[in-house]
Write an enzyme that holds these catalytic residues in place. Structure first.
Site, mmCIF file in Angstrom:
data_model
loop_
_atom_site.group_PDB
_atom_site.id
_atom_site.type_symbol
_atom_site.label_atom_id
_atom_site.label_comp_id
_atom_site.label_asym_id
_atom_site.label_seq_id
_atom_site.Cartn_x
_atom_site.Cartn_y
_atom_site.Cartn_z
ATOM 1 N N THR A 335 0.848 -1.207 0.000
ATOM 2 C CA THR A 335 0.000 0.000 0.000
ATOM 3 C C THR A 335 0.878 1.250 0.000
ATOM 4 O O THR A 335 0.621 2.212 -0.727
ATOM 5 C CB THR A 335 -0.924 0.020 1.248
ATOM 6 O OG1 THR A 335 -1.622 -1.203 1.304
ATOM 7 C CG2 THR A 335 -1.916 1.166 1.198
ATOM 8 N N TRP A 338 2.510 1.623 -3.371
ATOM 9 C CA TRP A 338 1.535 2.055 -4.387
ATOM 10 C C TRP A 338 1.487 3.590 -4.461
ATOM 11 O O TRP A 338 1.338 4.163 -5.531
ATOM 12 C CB TRP A 338 0.138 1.517 -4.035
ATOM 13 C CG TRP A 338 -0.923 1.982 -4.971
ATOM 14 C CD1 TRP A 338 -1.299 1.392 -6.141
ATOM 15 C CD2 TRP A 338 -1.748 3.153 -4.837
ATOM 16 N NE1 TRP A 338 -2.291 2.105 -6.750
ATOM 17 C CE2 TRP A 338 -2.596 3.206 -5.970
ATOM 18 C CE3 TRP A 338 -1.862 4.164 -3.887
ATOM 19 C CZ2 TRP A 338 -3.527 4.210 -6.167
ATOM 20 C CZ3 TRP A 338 -2.790 5.171 -4.084
ATOM 21 C CH2 TRP A 338 -3.599 5.184 -5.209
ATOM 22 N N HIS A 339 1.660 4.231 -3.299
ATOM 23 C CA HIS A 339 1.539 5.690 -3.272
ATOM 24 C C HIS A 339 2.685 6.396 -3.976
ATOM 25 O O HIS A 339 2.528 7.516 -4.441
ATOM 26 C CB HIS A 339 1.445 6.195 -1.826
ATOM 27 C CG HIS A 339 0.078 6.022 -1.262
ATOM 28 N ND1 HIS A 339 -0.333 4.838 -0.693
ATOM 29 C CD2 HIS A 339 -0.987 6.860 -1.206
ATOM 30 C CE1 HIS A 339 -1.593 4.977 -0.299
ATOM 31 N NE2 HIS A 339 -2.012 6.184 -0.595
ATOM 32 N N GLY A 340 3.828 5.765 -4.023
ATOM 33 C CA GLY A 340 4.923 6.439 -4.709
ATOM 34 C C GLY A 340 6.226 5.700 -4.558
ATOM 35 O O GLY A 340 6.386 4.852 -3.673
ATOM 36 N N PHE A 490 -0.108 10.384 -7.820
ATOM 37 C CA PHE A 490 0.184 8.975 -7.540
ATOM 38 C C PHE A 490 -0.286 8.089 -8.679
ATOM 39 O O PHE A 490 -0.228 6.925 -8.629
ATOM 40 C CB PHE A 490 -0.464 8.540 -6.222
ATOM 41 C CG PHE A 490 0.022 9.335 -5.033
ATOM 42 C CD1 PHE A 490 1.335 9.777 -4.980
ATOM 43 C CD2 PHE A 490 -0.815 9.650 -3.991
ATOM 44 C CE1 PHE A 490 1.787 10.520 -3.896
ATOM 45 C CE2 PHE A 490 -0.370 10.391 -2.902
ATOM 46 C CZ PHE A 490 0.937 10.827 -2.856
#
Lengths: 490, 313
Positions: A335, A338-340, A490
């Site tokens: 997770t 996934w954001h960066g 993102f």
């Protein structure tokens, strides 16, 4: 095209009028116009990346059909794995290439070899994390027989690139969106009015709250070494509100826009800062992403692990808790990633994973302890204390999310908890304090509603319109700058 | 559906009417951009010396002190790309233009107006100069490119207080940096040097190409291009990044060396500019402007003499 732009203010009514007035009686044409509008909306930013979006969508359309037409499990699996590799591969290349190359060079430099850094950087296409996730859920759902592959190319393409949700969600899985696309849609007055209210509220929290906080947050995080602990705490509070206002504002505009076209998109935020514990927070924050990770990572992973473990305990830990622990760590690391492409995001994810595990671990003993001590778990004081603790944990994690590097995040926290925490903050804008208070107050009194501007219960039209005009006035008063949405990066 | 459309329209109508009225009133107000655009529309074929550039030119070059017919078309934060756009807009009208005077400041090769804090100024070029310089639609409106409060203040100031918004002379020199209101030279120097220091050089290549285009333009029309680095007070100079200065001057010198109609003069450390010539550490007041303009004028005169000798006049 951004929701808070003049371009969108012109685009939306034009598409709305064509959609309802010109093609009202023809579902196929309505879908075509929505697809064209979606591509126009996306291509406005950079038309070259439109090819990527279309290619990925068409690819997943064919993968879906191939998964569906094969009754044999093995062939299905091969098509699914092909789809997963290509989709994740594309995401990996565009989103993580620079990160992995830099990390590799850093790693090699530790061994004394200095490799030259490439000046070529891959541009991150807007919304790629979102539409790749839509694509993944499309083919996985077909594989799991939760969805039948749709043979209509237009409908599938639309489900993977519907303009209100393409750039930053909510990640409305095609299994939930496609049934709405294939069904005839009728104009509903109440739904459309609520859509407009939701858009208005979204614009308000984005432009008036988030964008007003942005310069203070940028300044404090950039020059944190010059500020006292109390100012840094103010910065952390400001950022917690900014990111919520920014992202929930975006989601509200997206959901409201979809309502104007007769679509119901899943809720993405449910007043998360009023959560009593971290589990509840994640049921209220970025709900579509949490649901996605739960359905496609956490649960399958938990099942896979549980099939392989036979005993009641693993390393002295109850098997059930061990499975939860392993699945949580992996899910939250992903997770974060996934954001960066930055270690700060991974740490942020791991912090949440850690506190979720801690919460699960202490739940039963605490219940017993409360029972013994005669403390009512639902007493207002307990609720307030728990809410504040949750807020502190979330805020602490946001520091990692916002900081440029892990080193900066630790330095920020170290300075924040220094004795200067007791000094009066160097930055304390009264206007911001009033705006934040108004925002929180509005959200609190409307916390049972889908969004804070659901005020249809106010029967006096003049009062209702007065509130709308006041919000429009504030938007115009504070607007005027170019501010992007945080999550669209993102 | 009809009910919905009617209500939305009824709700929006007052906003559109008030917004439209304010837009109209704002556009009626005189301002420097409108003035300069109008002047150039009428007189571009009569100008012999054109001053371009940012605030360093706007406040530093006063055309009344030149012997030739001059005009100052510079403005605050006007970057090289906008200088080029102005040149191109009147491309077929510069029939008398012989000299372009362009400052190369510490930041000139690194900054682009639309990416700076002064990006909002792009609307003045879009609206008043009628240069389609931006893809950002709000820059084609007064109302949507700025904050409502600012626009209210502007309307109040002009229509109620009757204050004049044109802060330049007939020939385009900026008048608001008067010696009576001089700033603290030490503090302003530190501040300005910090503000002008680049954090990354993402626009360097683009701005260098723009400078090439300006050089190409002047070559095409046989116009002499005079580049200069403006004088600055020591508090500004001492706080500048040496690497940034060297990169700027070296780039300009390299370009000038390859160009017959270009010359470069560096006044950054010119000792003839003293404390009383500065409004703040990097801007001239009326005295400094006179001094600097006379220096530029003498350069133009000597070039003119050389040209006459060369042509046997």
């Amino acid at each position: 095209m951004l929701f808070n732009s003049l371009e969108f203010a012109i685009f939306l009514p034009i598409v709305f009028l064509i959609y309802w007035f010109v093609f009202n009686k023809n579902l196929k044409l309505q879908n075509v116009i929505l697809l064209l509008a979606s591509y126009f909306f996306y291509g406005w930013w950079d038309w070259r990346f439109l090819f990527l979006l279309v290619s990925i969508s068409v690819f997943n359309y064919f993968i879906g059909i191939n998964i569906d037409k094969n009754e044999l499990n093995k062939k299905n699996k091969i098509w699914l794995i092909t789809g997963l590799i290509i989709n994740i591969g594309i995401l990996g290349v565009f989103k993580y290439y620079n990160f992995f190359i830099d990390s590799f060079i850093d790693l090699v430099s530790l061994a004394g070899y200095n490799l030259p850094r490439s000046s070529t950087r891959i541009i991150l296409p807007l919304g790629i994390s979102f539409y790749i996730f839509l694509s993944l859920s499309y083919i996985i759902d077909i594989f799991k027989k939760n969805l039948t592959a749709n043979k209509n190319l237009i409908e599938v393409l639309l489900s993977l690139s519907f303009f209100p949700i393409i750039l930053a969600g909510p990640i409305q899985r095609p299994s939930l969106l496609l049934p709405q696309i294939v069904k005839r849609r009728e104009f509903k007055y109440d739904q459309s009015v609520d859509g407009l209210r939701q858009i208005l509220w979204g614009l308000f929290v984005k432009i008036v709250v988030a964008d007003e906080l942005a310069p203070h947050v940028d300044n404090i995080f950039l020059n944190f070494s010059n500020y006292s602990g109390s100012t840094l705490l103010t910065g952390a509070i400001f950022y917690s509100i900014q990111i919520y206002a920014d992202f929930s504002g975006y989601s509200n505009i997206a959901i409201g826009t979809a309502k104007l076209f007769g679509f119901d998109i899943m809720r993405n935020f449910a007043y998360p800062y009023f959560s009593r514990d971290i589990t509840e927070f994640w049921k209220r924050w970025h709900i579509s992403l949490t649901t996605w990770f739960r359905n496609y990572i956490f649960l399958p992973l938990s099942f896979t692990i549980s099939w392989r473990i036979k005993g009641e305990r693993v390393f002295f830990i109850k098997t059930e808790f061990f499975i939860y622990l392993v699945a949580s760590v992996i899910t939250w690391a992903l997770t974060g990633l996934w954001h960066g492409a930055n270690y700060t995001f991974i740490i942020w994810g791991m912090i949440h994973g850690f506190f979720l595990i801690l919460y699960q671990w202490q739940r039963k003993p605490r219940k017993r302890l409360f029972k013994k001590a005669g403390i009512n778990n639902d007493h207002s004081l307990v609720i307030i204390i728990e809410t504040i603790i949750t807020m502190i944990i979330v805020m602490f994690a946001w520091i990692f999310f916002r900081a440029r590097s892990i080193h900066d995040a630790f330095a920020y926290i170290a300075e924040m908890v220094s004795p200067s925490l007791l000094k009066f903050p160097q930055i304390h804008p009264l206007k911001i304090a009033i705006l934040i208070s108004l925002f929180i107050f509005a959200e609190w009194i409307q916390r049972k509603k889908e969004h804070a501007l659901q005020i249809e219960n106010i029967k006096n039209r003049f009062l209702r319109w007065g509130i709308y005009y006041l919000i429009v006035f504030l938007i115009l008063l504070y607007g005027g700058g170019k501010q992007e949405f945080i999550y669209s990066q993102f | 559906m009809k009910r919905f459309n009617f209500k939305v329209l009824a709700f929006l109508l007052p906003i559109i009417i008030i917004g439209g009225l304010m837009e109209f009133m704002l556009r009626q107000m005189p301002n420097v951009y409108r003035y300069k655009s109008n002047y150039l529309d009428k007189n571009s074929n009569n100008i012999e010396v054109l001053f371009l550039g940012s605030s360093h030119s706007f406040f530093g070059l006063n055309p009344v002190y030149t012997k030739k017919r001059s005009f100052n078309a510079s403005h605050v934060s006007q970057t090289l790309d906008y200088d080029l756009l102005i040149l191109k807009k009147y491309e077929n009208k510069w029939s008398d233009l012989k000299y372009i005077v362009l400052p190369i400041s510490f930041f000139s090769l690194f900054e682009k107006m639309e990416s700076s804090k002064e990006a909002w100024r792009a609307k003045d070029y879009c609206i008043y100069f009628k240069i389609q310089s931006s893809k950002y639609l709000p820059y084609y409106t007064e109302m949507l490119s700025g904050q409502l409060l600012t626009n209210f203040k502007r309307l109040y100031s002009y229509y109620w207080k009757k204050s004049d918004n044109i802060a330049c002379t007939e020939l385009g020199w900026g008048t608001s940096y008067n010696s009576k209101y001089s700033k603290n030279l030490i503090e302003s120097g530190k501040e300005a040097a910090k503000r002008h220091r680049i954090t990354d050089d993402q626009y360097f290549e683009e701005m260098t190409l723009v400078l090439d285009s300006i050089i190409g333009f002047s070559r095409k029309y046989k116009i002499e291009l005079i580049l200069f680095t403006p004088p600055a007070f020591e508090s500004y100079r001492d706080n500048l990044d040496q690497g940034q200065i060297n990169r700027t001057t070296q780039t300009v010198i390299n370009k000038v060396n390859k160009c017959n109609n270009c010359s470069y003069f560096n006044f950054l450390e010119d000792k003839s500019f003293i404390r009383s010539d500065f409004y703040d550490a990097d801007h001239m007041n009326e005295f400094g402007a006179k001094k600097l303009t006379l220096k530029i004028d003498s350069i133009i005169e000597s070039k003119q003499k050389n040209l006459c000798l060369h042509n046997g006049i």
